[in-house]
Design a protein around this motif. Structure first.
Motif, PDB file in Angstrom:
ATOM      1  N   LYS A 140     -20.799  20.282   0.298  1.00 47.54           N
ATOM      2  CA  LYS A 140     -20.858  20.169  -1.161  1.00 47.54           C
ATOM      3  C   LYS A 140     -22.291  20.308  -1.667  1.00 47.54           C
ATOM      4  N   VAL A 141     -23.214  19.552  -1.061  1.00 49.70           N
ATOM      5  CA  VAL A 141     -24.613  19.579  -1.494  1.00 49.70           C
ATOM      6  C   VAL A 141     -25.235  20.947  -1.255  1.00 49.70           C
ATOM      7  N   THR A 191     -23.785  23.856  -0.813  1.00 56.60           N
ATOM      8  CA  THR A 191     -23.164  24.916  -1.617  1.00 56.60           C
ATOM      9  C   THR A 191     -23.727  24.920  -3.031  1.00 56.60           C
ATOM     10  N   ARG A 192     -23.770  23.749  -3.657  1.00 53.96           N
ATOM     11  CA  ARG A 192     -24.258  23.661  -5.034  1.00 53.96           C
ATOM     12  C   ARG A 192     -25.736  24.001  -5.122  1.00 53.96           C
ATOM     13  N   PHE A 193     -26.516  23.545  -4.126  1.00 60.27           N
ATOM     14  CA  PHE A 193     -27.946  23.872  -4.132  1.00 60.27           C
ATOM     15  C   PHE A 193     -28.153  25.373  -3.978  1.00 60.27           C
ATOM     16  N   THR A 194     -27.411  26.000  -3.065  1.00 58.63           N
ATOM     17  CA  THR A 194     -27.555  27.436  -2.822  1.00 58.63           C
ATOM     18  C   THR A 194     -27.212  28.234  -4.072  1.00 58.63           C
ATOM     19  N   VAL A 195     -26.116  27.851  -4.737  1.00 58.39           N
ATOM     20  CA  VAL A 195     -25.716  28.553  -5.955  1.00 58.39           C
ATOM     21  C   VAL A 195     -26.787  28.420  -7.027  1.00 58.39           C
ATOM     22  N   GLU A 196     -27.301  27.193  -7.220  1.00 56.88           N
ATOM     23  CA  GLU A 196     -28.328  26.967  -8.237  1.00 56.88           C
ATOM     24  C   GLU A 196     -29.607  27.732  -7.913  1.00 56.88           C
ATOM     25  N   TYR A 229     -32.042  17.753  -6.006  1.00 55.93           N
ATOM     26  CA  TYR A 229     -31.184  17.298  -4.911  1.00 55.93           C
ATOM     27  C   TYR A 229     -31.950  16.411  -3.930  1.00 55.93           C
ATOM     28  N   ASP A 274     -29.903  13.469  -2.532  1.00 58.45           N
ATOM     29  CA  ASP A 274     -28.856  13.973  -1.634  1.00 58.45           C
ATOM     30  C   ASP A 274     -29.440  14.399  -0.292  1.00 58.45           C
ATOM     31  N   THR A 314     -15.171  22.554  -2.521  1.00 60.27           N
ATOM     32  CA  THR A 314     -16.015  21.415  -2.872  1.00 60.27           C
ATOM     33  C   THR A 314     -16.092  21.184  -4.369  1.00 60.27           C
ATOM     34  N   ASN A 315     -15.459  22.031  -5.151  1.00 65.23           N
ATOM     35  CA  ASN A 315     -15.499  21.910  -6.611  1.00 65.23           C
ATOM     36  C   ASN A 315     -14.322  21.055  -7.089  1.00 65.23           C
TER      37      ASN A 315
END
Length: 238
Positions: free
Chosen positions: A6-7, A9-14, A27, A30, A192-193
């Motif tokens: 989850k962490v 994935t969201r970091f990579t997208v951002e 992050y 996290d 993870t969303n």
């Protein structure tokens, strides 16, 4: 594992959207939690991985398999195994960071074709280095546990045996890459969303459980494989 995915994935997208290294600050907490968890799990992983060589040796000697005896026989090797593991992780992260930085740098050139060519060259060089690292450390765990050597002697012996049996180790590298690819592919199914539909979340959970099963089989197979190969090589294990 879900938290980790989850962490990341969201970091990579951002990061891919903003290309701002400071995105990591969002992050920080996290990543601190992940660091503690990873360190604890790494310690557990080293202990479990260190038990495999002792278990395989018991099987080779046609002895009764005993987890407690295997743990007892490898406990003195834990400091060496920890050093080997930390060293491998540090080199892997350094290699990943260098590749990531060089690829980003390659696309800063105005000539797109040159940037793509440079990226492929970087990836090829990284693959060669990865194979070299694999050869250096492939036999380190069975050597540390079965021969009770220190860190430098373990790495030196692993490199020596790996070089002498390069074709065999290269084949084992291919096996490891295939199994790792299967695990990575199965991880893609993890959702993870929390905003996705319930059906998608159920599929994600099933995919996650499937990926854990594949990972369990893959890790166990490779952990047994390197010791089995080592014990069947004439000379080092005799």
């Amino acid at each position: 594992m879900l938290y980790y995915v989850k962490v990341l994935t969201r970091f990579t997208v951002e990061f891919m959207v903003s290309l701002d290294p400071l995105a990591i600050l969002n992050y920080a907490q996290d990543f601190q939690v992940l660091l503690v968890l990873i360190l604890l799990l790494e310690l557990l992983d080293v202990i479990v991985s260190g038990i495999y060589p002792a278990l395989v040796e018991q099987l080779k000697r046609k002895e009764q398999v005993s987890f407690s005896r295997a743990l007892s026989s490898m406990k003195n090797a834990i400091p060496t195994l920890l050093l080997v593991s930390v060293f491998m992780i540090a080199l892997s992260f350094l290699l990943i960071f260098a590749v990531f930085a060089l690829i980003l740098y390659s696309f800063s050139f105005s000539d797109l074709l040159f940037g793509i060519s440079l990226s492929f060259a970087v990836l090829l060089a990284a693959m060669v280095l990865l194979v070299v690292l694999y050869v250096i450390f492939y036999f380190s765990f069975p050597i540390a546990v079965l021969e009770r050597k220190g860190f430098f002697s373990t790495v030196g012996s692993s490199w020596s045996v790996g070089k002498q049996n390069f074709a065999l180790v290269l084949a084992m590298f291919a096996v490891s890459m295939v199994s790792a690819s299967i695990v990575s592919f199965s991880e893609i199914t993890v959702q993870t969303n929390p905003d996705v539909a319930v059906a998608a979340q159920v599929i994600g959970v099933v995919g996650f459980l499937f990926s854990r099963l594949v990972n369990l089989l893959s890790v166990t197979y490779n952990s047994v494989l390197n010791t089995d190969v080592y014990l069947n090589i004439p000379g080092p294990s005799s």
